[in-house]
Motif scaffolding. Structure first.
Motif, PDB file in Angstrom:
ATOM      1  N   ILE A   7      -5.179   3.950   0.841  1.00 14.85           N
ATOM      2  CA  ILE A   7      -4.227   4.557  -0.093  1.00 14.85           C
ATOM      3  C   ILE A   7      -4.656   5.981  -0.422  1.00 14.85           C
TER       4      ILE A   7
ATOM      5  N   ASP B  78       0.624  -7.038   4.850  1.00 10.26           N
ATOM      6  CA  ASP B  78       0.264  -5.673   4.474  1.00 10.26           C
ATOM      7  C   ASP B  78      -0.897  -5.127   5.289  1.00 10.26           C
TER       8      ASP B  78
ATOM      9  N   ASP C 135       0.831  -1.212   0.000  1.00  5.70           N
ATOM     10  CA  ASP C 135       0.000   0.000   0.000  1.00  5.70           C
ATOM     11  C   ASP C 135       0.862   1.256   0.000  1.00  5.70           C
TER      12      ASP C 135
END
Length: 559
Positions: free
Chosen positions: A108, A358, A79
């Motif tokens: 994001i 992530d 990201d």
């Protein structure tokens, strides 16, 4: 172009050659990462920036691609790299934040939004200050905003040679005053060192070249100085049964320049390098290793700093000591464990990397309560006007230099020249506002007294005390100065309003009851007619002479 192999061995779509190094760096650090999101972000960024050029003449896409590659080399999550690829699209192209959100998700989009500069036409002279304030606020929610911004500045410094001289100087100065300190606060020393040296080369090329030559000359003598010391330390470690990697760590050029004050004559190897011990063991093994170092090489009294028991503001933990090398040179030695080493080098990035996957990366970079510098910065920035905000930010980010302690065990980093008043405000605005003096190392001292490194400071308070305008003459830290300016301005406005009201009441005596006019709203109506939001603002303007007394009396008596 070449092809990635997809699931079940199927050939995936061709990968542009330009993005291949980014994918390779990301896969090296995160083997399980899915490169599809990076390829989509690259495709968007390349399309939106198509036709735009850098000062070097290179396509603009080379910049976000380089920023993302720097971050991939640090081991950042997918990201973060996607946001880096898109970080200039909303600012410099027709691509909108809503499109980022729709295409890549809320997380994001929040990163990209935090990195997007404010509109200069709308904000005019306040744009730069308010953009930095926006970055600070975004970093409070997700520190990856600041990490991306640092990588962005690093790449701009790497390509600074294409800028005109006046812009090179300005960018180099801003880097040393704002970006390098932010890198230090986040503990990302690998970025800090390179930015330091690149800004140094741009702002003082002759001094940079001289320092480089002097360091190279000193390092030619390094084996004769360090080899005997390393041999003694390794033997002492073996006797204690401690396994450790012992290396010679060379200081970066700007650090050498500042530590020597630019006096490079007779520069010795121990002035440009130090020993680093990375211990394979627990925290207590670092102290055993320190004892081995002191047994092998004579320690210099008073030069031991324990950043394991008392970590620095950026979570850095190591033991620092100075010893006498076999050749007679003072030598610095750093001792840390293998677990401490990644944080010592990469700071907050090491915490993000350590997150499991992530999805957890944002949690490793958000809501941190162990970064006191960020908490203090957030506390004072809200009261700081645009004018002077950057100066206050520079002062707040300046190298600490001092550490003082309080009887309750608080550890307070302060800039050189800080006073007991700065200590009081570091403990809280209520403590600062009611402070009347201090006990510094047990001795009564005024609030204006400068404190020294290692001092024990007890702030004395009185609930009846209040800030004085004279305090601004010796308040040094940004939190103290910003708060004092706001409080004193408010006090001044109250006094002006009271004086203006008293003057108006005397003029109306026998003709109109001012209190009654205020109660029925007539005074507020007149204030609004004259463009003031509050009655007190009208009274203060009257005291300042901005509103005529006769006109005001006429308006009030006519209602």
């Amino acid at each position: 172009m070449y092809r990635l192999v997809g699931a079940a061995g199927r050939a995936a779509d061709p990968v542009p050659a330009a993005v291949a190094p980014l994918l390779a760096a990301h896969r090296a650090a995160c083997p399980q990462a899915d490169g599809a999101a990076l390829l989509r972000a690259y495709a968007v960024a390349e399309r939106m920036h198509r036709g735009q050029l850098r000062k070097s003449g290179a396509p603009y896409i080379t910049h976000p691609l380089a920023v993302a590659t720097i971050l991939a080399g640090l081991g950042l999550d997918t990201d973060t790299l996607v946001a880096a690829l898109l970080h200039d699209t909303v600012e410099d192209t027709p691509y909108t934040l809503a499109e980022v959100r729709a295409g890549f998700g809320e997380e994001i989009a929040a990163l990209v939004d935090g990195l997007t500069k404010l509109d200069g036409d709308r904000w005019r002279g306040r744009a730069e200050a308010e953009t930095f304030r926006k970055i600070v606020l975004a970093a409070a929610a997700d520190l990856r905003v600041l990490v991306i911004k640092l990588a962005d500045r690093l790449h701009n410094l790497r390509t600074l040679g294409y800028q005109p001289p006046h812009k090179r100087a300005r960018i180099a100065r801003a880097s040393h005053e704002l970006f390098v300190p932010f890198a230090d606060r986040l503990g990302i020393h690998v970025l800090k060192r390179e930015m330091d040296d690149l800004a140094f080369a741009a702002s003082a090329p002759e001094a940079h070249a001289a320092t480089r030559d002097a360091v190279d000359a000193a390092l030619r003598e390094a084996p004769a100085v360090f080899a005997p010391a390393v041999a003694r330390v390794r033997a002492a470690l073996a006797e204690q049964g401690v396994a450790a990697e012992v290396t010679v760590r060379v200081s970066h050029l700007y650090a050498v320049h500042t530590s020597t004050g630019g006096d490079l004559a007779g520069l010795r190897p121990c002035q440009v390098a130090r020993l680093l011990l990375v211990v394979d063991g627990a925290e207590q093994d670092c102290y055993v290793a320190l004892g081995a170092v002191h047994a092998a090489l004579h320690p210099i009294a008073g030069r031991l700093v324990d950043h394991i028991a008392m970590p620095k503001h950026n979570l850095y933990r190591s033991l620092h000591t100075r010893v006498i090398a076999p050749a007679g040179d003072p030598m610095e030695v750093i001792v840390r464990s293998r677990a401490m080493h990644p944080v010592a080098e990469h700071g907050i990035v090491a915490h993000i990397r350590a997150a499991a996957g992530d999805g957890a990366a944002a949690g490793a970079a958000t809501g941190r309560r162990d970064l006191d510098w960020l908490r203090r910065l957030l506390a004072w920035q809200a009261d700081a006007p645009s004018e002077g905000f950057l100066d206050s930010l520079r002062a707040d980010l300046a190298d600490g230099g001092l550490t003082v302690y309080t009887p309750c065990g608080s550890i307070i980093p302060l800039p050189p020249g800080a006073t007991a008043l700065d200590v009081a405000y570091a403990l809280g605005t209520d403590t600062g506002d009611h402070s009347i003096g201090a006990l510094v190392n047990g001795r009564p001292s005024p609030l204006s007294a400068e404190v020294r490194d290692g001092s024990l400071v007890e702030v004395l308070t009185d609930p009846r005390a209040a800030p004085s305008p004279g305090w601004l003459d010796f308040a040094v830290t940004a939190p103290a100065r910003v708060h004092l300016a706001r409080v004193l301005a408010a006090d001044g406005a109250e006094r002006a309003a009271a004086a203006g009201r008293d003057r108006l009441a005397r003029a109306l005596a026998g003709r109109l009851d001012l209190l009654g006019a205020e109660a029925r709203g007539a005074a507020l109506a007149v204030a609004r007619d004259l463009g003031f939001l509050e009655v007190d603002e009208l009274y203060a303007a009257l005291d300042a002479g901005a509103v005529g007394l006769a006109d005001l009396v006429a308006r009030l008596t006519a209602r």
